[in-house]
Write a protein that holds these residues in place. Sequence first.
Motif, PDB file in Angstrom:
ATOM      1  N   ASP A 152      37.834  52.691  33.449  1.00 42.12           N
ATOM      2  CA  ASP A 152      37.168  53.887  33.957  1.00 42.12           C
ATOM      3  C   ASP A 152      36.277  53.507  35.141  1.00 42.12           C
ATOM      4  O   ASP A 152      36.051  52.338  35.424  1.00 42.12           O
ATOM      5  CB  ASP A 152      36.387  54.609  32.850  1.00 42.12           C
ATOM      6  N   ARG A 153      35.813  54.529  35.826  1.00 39.25           N
ATOM      7  CA  ARG A 153      35.147  54.319  37.105  1.00 39.25           C
ATOM      8  C   ARG A 153      33.952  53.348  37.038  1.00 39.25           C
ATOM      9  O   ARG A 153      33.833  52.430  37.841  1.00 39.25           O
ATOM     10  CB  ARG A 153      34.708  55.674  37.651  1.00 39.25           C
TER      11      ARG A 153
ATOM     12  N   GLY B 174      37.966  46.600  29.200  1.00 36.48           N
ATOM     13  CA  GLY B 174      37.173  45.868  30.187  1.00 36.48           C
ATOM     14  C   GLY B 174      36.968  44.417  29.775  1.00 36.48           C
ATOM     15  O   GLY B 174      36.993  43.509  30.605  1.00 36.48           O
ATOM     16  N   GLN B 175      36.777  44.214  28.448  1.00 37.13           N
ATOM     17  CA  GLN B 175      36.601  42.838  27.954  1.00 37.13           C
ATOM     18  C   GLN B 175      37.903  42.051  28.117  1.00 37.13           C
ATOM     19  O   GLN B 175      37.879  40.892  28.531  1.00 37.13           O
ATOM     20  CB  GLN B 175      36.159  42.870  26.494  1.00 37.13           C
ATOM     21  N   GLN B 176      39.034  42.693  27.821  1.00 38.21           N
ATOM     22  CA  GLN B 176      40.323  42.014  28.006  1.00 38.21           C
ATOM     23  C   GLN B 176      40.525  41.644  29.467  1.00 38.21           C
ATOM     24  O   GLN B 176      41.026  40.575  29.795  1.00 38.21           O
ATOM     25  CB  GLN B 176      41.468  42.923  27.558  1.00 38.21           C
ATOM     26  N   GLN B 177      40.100  42.561  30.326  1.00 37.90           N
ATOM     27  CA  GLN B 177      40.236  42.321  31.757  1.00 37.90           C
ATOM     28  C   GLN B 177      39.415  41.100  32.187  1.00 37.90           C
ATOM     29  O   GLN B 177      39.855  40.291  32.992  1.00 37.90           O
ATOM     30  CB  GLN B 177      39.743  43.567  32.486  1.00 37.90           C
TER      31      GLN B 177
ATOM     32  N   HIS C  17      46.185  50.099  45.051  1.00 35.21           N
ATOM     33  CA  HIS C  17      46.484  51.290  45.832  1.00 35.21           C
ATOM     34  C   HIS C  17      45.229  52.142  45.944  1.00 35.21           C
ATOM     35  O   HIS C  17      45.268  53.261  46.426  1.00 35.21           O
ATOM     36  CB  HIS C  17      47.654  52.075  45.228  1.00 35.21           C
ATOM     37  N   ASP C  18      44.083  51.572  45.514  1.00 37.25           N
ATOM     38  CA  ASP C  18      42.806  52.276  45.524  1.00 37.25           C
ATOM     39  C   ASP C  18      42.051  51.940  46.816  1.00 37.25           C
ATOM     40  O   ASP C  18      41.584  50.817  47.009  1.00 37.25           O
ATOM     41  CB  ASP C  18      42.011  51.837  44.280  1.00 37.25           C
ATOM     42  N   GLN C  19      41.930  52.932  47.676  1.00 42.03           N
ATOM     43  CA  GLN C  19      41.339  52.705  48.986  1.00 42.03           C
ATOM     44  C   GLN C  19      39.884  52.231  48.908  1.00 42.03           C
ATOM     45  O   GLN C  19      39.483  51.317  49.619  1.00 42.03           O
ATOM     46  CB  GLN C  19      41.364  53.994  49.827  1.00 42.03           C
TER      47      GLN C  19
ATOM     48  N   MET D 175      33.282  45.675  37.400  1.00 44.27           N
ATOM     49  CA  MET D 175      34.226  44.565  37.551  1.00 44.27           C
ATOM     50  C   MET D 175      34.444  44.207  39.025  1.00 44.27           C
ATOM     51  O   MET D 175      34.663  43.055  39.364  1.00 44.27           O
ATOM     52  CB  MET D 175      35.573  44.924  36.898  1.00 44.27           C
ATOM     53  N   GLN D 176      34.390  45.212  39.893  1.00 48.11           N
ATOM     54  CA  GLN D 176      34.504  44.923  41.326  1.00 48.11           C
ATOM     55  C   GLN D 176      33.366  44.018  41.781  1.00 48.11           C
ATOM     56  O   GLN D 176      33.582  43.053  42.518  1.00 48.11           O
ATOM     57  CB  GLN D 176      34.480  46.222  42.142  1.00 48.11           C
TER      58      GLN D 176
END
Length: 364
Positions: free
Chosen positions: A186-187, A158-161, A213-215, A193-194
Amino acid sequence: MSVNVRHPVAAEGQALEATPFPAQIEFCGVTKTYGQVTAVEGLSLTVQRGEFLTILGPSGSGKTTTLMLLAGFEAPTAGDILIAGKSVASVPSYRRDQGIVFQSYALFPHLSVRRNLDFPLEMRGVKAADTTRRVDRILARVQLSDLGGRMPSQLSGGQQQRVALARALVADPPILLLDEPLSALDRNLREQMQREIKSLHKEFGITTVYVTHDQDEALTLSDRIVVMRAGRIEQTDTPEALYDRPTTRFVAKFLGEANILEDTAVEVESDATRPFGTVAMIRPERICVADPTAPQRSDAIRRQVVAGTVDDMIYAGPLRKYHVRVGTSVLVVREHVASGQQIFRPGDEVRLDWLRSDVRFVAA
Ligand SMILES: Nc1ncnc2c1ncn2[C@@H]1O[C@H](COP(=O)(O)OP(=O)(O)OP(=O)(O)O)[C@@H](O)[C@H]1O
Ligand SMILES: [Mg+2]
């Protein structure tokens, strides 16, 4: 990583606050073939300035190719792409003024977090003092101020992201391109992050093209969603319109769950007449389940009522999902768990009903 020297970087005072350049994107009949494979076919699409547009579709539908064409890593076989009204056919990727986050975050592994963020600014010739200020600011914004000295291998996913996102944003690009940037998380982290991406978009007003591809992700984040299928656009709409009024069976099924009512044993009632070549569809949450002996609802006159037998009950936290056999088909029914609710078990006879106005017709 695309960095740009076409426009001068905004002065420090306005950096990261405004996008000073128009950033409207137009795909005009774009086709991309690789040998025999047509990855993208006749794609026409306009992205408004400041818009958050998501490209959604199954694996192999042409999402990444579309983004690569926009980024300039691939050239169209036919058609043209305009940015701010000008064809970018002859503009190489490093001059397209776009921040990019790839699915694999692609940080420079041998550079510290801070050096990763310095890089796009150095490429643009930003002065050292300005670079330091900008990097400090974006690190604070993604809550990584304390980790500037670490190497990417010493960070969590997550930090890299967040570093990848910060690197895409640090040079204040008018366009941000993201390809499945959260798929490795993970969720909980993904949802966090969203929210972060959404608030960054709101704050900076960057025209954003986001591939997933995540609705659920597409529904949560986007101003508009483009649903792709086999290289073509199936439907483009706001999240709400897309979910509530899908035009094809593919979209109805790809975006959420859909009951297709094509069993001839159940004659579908609807306020509208069924257009030729379509089938009726109803969303699982629009169907109510009740004991057959329960009193009819007050608006029963507006509802279709059918009898069924519970095949299966799935408990999923706040939701309960039933599979109910009606004639030869099985309908999915979803209800929010509430206190005092009657719970049905496999084998139970039930009554299903739904508003006739909730029935949709989708291209078969
Ligand atoms: N360099 C290439 N050479 C040949 N075929 C390719 C190439 N790149 C992509 N394709 C093909 O083009 C189609 C679209 O690929 P693309 O990567 O755009 O799909 P995608 O929607 O991003 O899929 P995913 O969700 O799996 O990432 C696929 O059939 C793929 O195999
Ligand atoms: Mg892809």
